[in-house]
Design an enzyme around this catalytic site. Structure first.
Site, PDB file in Angstrom:
ATOM      1  N   ASP A  54       0.697  -1.057   0.040  1.00 20.71           N
ATOM      2  CA  ASP A  54       0.178  -0.073  -0.014  1.00 20.71           C
ATOM      3  C   ASP A  54       0.835   1.202   0.048  1.00 20.71           C
ATOM      4  OD1 ASP A  54      -2.930   0.920   0.434  1.00 20.71           O
ATOM      5  OD2 ASP A  54      -1.743   2.076   1.906  1.00 20.71           O
TER       6      ASP A  54
ATOM      7  N   HIS B 241      -5.593   4.482   8.333  1.00 23.60           N
ATOM      8  CA  HIS B 241      -5.311   4.755   6.936  1.00 23.60           C
ATOM      9  C   HIS B 241      -3.636   5.007   6.931  1.00 23.60           C
ATOM     10  CE1 HIS B 241      -9.563   5.502   6.250  1.00 23.60           C
ATOM     11  NE2 HIS B 241      -9.459   6.442   7.296  1.00 23.60           N
TER      12      HIS B 241
END
Length: 280
Positions: free
Chosen positions: A84, A238
């Site tokens: 990610d 996040h």
């Protein structure tokens, strides 16, 4: 064999031509004094990334090595990298990566890599509010601006000669992949041809409905998939490694629901050349 030789040639060219480069001291600068991102020139890699990146020597807590329901004699020799990124914005040509995290789902030693990255530009407030990454965290002279040297070293330490590398991310076709391709392009290189990419967003679209009345259009984001599987991950929301931890667990659940085999995963994979269209 020809593919392996081409990859080795690319890797050797990179490592033999990456002069050390001083990082620009951005700490304390106002947004008005930050350089224009459009003025960046293509350049070779910096080698000053060793101290601020983290190579974890243990498995992520709660993440077990992946085992497909039907195995292949070759699958365990192929790195399966869940990754990610965080960026300064959503448009690839105008923004840069601020954080990179990856976990090899085949486990083993040194299976995790993560680092913050200096984007050499301002991080907008609305992005900082979502990603928990602001100028004070990344726009500093001690934060590296180039991820590729350590990333290539991490992959090289895990890759079996002659075998591909499988990268897995949520929405990799439209977001993570194009940004990664841009990093290679910025360094006058291309993503190695033996890197393959799997988009879990596309896999999620194939999941069976839980209820007949369920609207699948709203169940493809990572948050919804975590709710579907009852997955909760501690840590700053996040941030890249937290997203990787979520996706590792979601991907294993999805693989079971879809009865995904190693061969089936390879059928889902796209080649690195797919992302070249985003560089035009």
């Amino acid at each position: 064999m020809a593919l392996l030789l081409r990859f080795n040639q690319l890797r050797n060219n990179i490592w033999s031509s990456c002069p050390a480069r001083l990082l620009m001291p951005h700490a304390g600068l106002s947004s008005g004094k930050l350089p224009d991102p459009k003025s960046y020139e293509r350049r070779l890699f910096s080698t000053r990334v060793q101290e601020t990146a983290s190579l974890d020597r243990t498995c992520i807590s709660g993440i077990q090595p992946l085992e497909f329901q039907q195995t292949s004699e070759h699958e365990q020799s192929v790195p399966l990298l869940i990754f990610d990124i965080k960026t300064t914005g959503f448009l690839q040509k105008r923004n840069r990566i601020t954080e990179f995290a990856v976990h090899d789902l085949w486990a083993g030693k040194n299976n995790t890599f993560e680092t913050l990255l200096n984007p050499e530009m301002d991080v907008p407030n609305y992005i900082a509010a979502v990603s928990n990454i602001n100028n004070d965290l990344v726009c500093r002279p001690d934060v590296p601006s180039d991820v590729l040297p350590l990333l290539l070293a991490f992959v090289r330490s895990r890759q079996t000669p002659g075998k591909p590398v499988i990268w897995v991310a949520h929405n990799v076709k439209r977001f993570d992949g194009p940004f990664l391709a841009q990093e290679f392009d910025r360094c006058s290189a291309q993503i190695p041809e033996d890197w393959l990419f799997v988009d879990t967003y596309c896999l999620a679209r194939k999941l069976p409905k839980l209820l007949p009345s369920e609207d699948k259009r709203h169940l493809h984001d990572l948050g919804s998939l975590c709710k579907r599987y009852g997955i909760s991950v501690e840590g700053p929301p996040h941030r890249a490694m937290q997203e990787v931890m979520k996706l590792c667990q979601v991907f294993q659940k999805m693989s079971f629901d879809l009865k995904l085999t190693y061969e089936g995963l390879m059928d889902e994979a796209i080649e690195a050349s797919y992302f070249s269209k985003f560089l035009k």
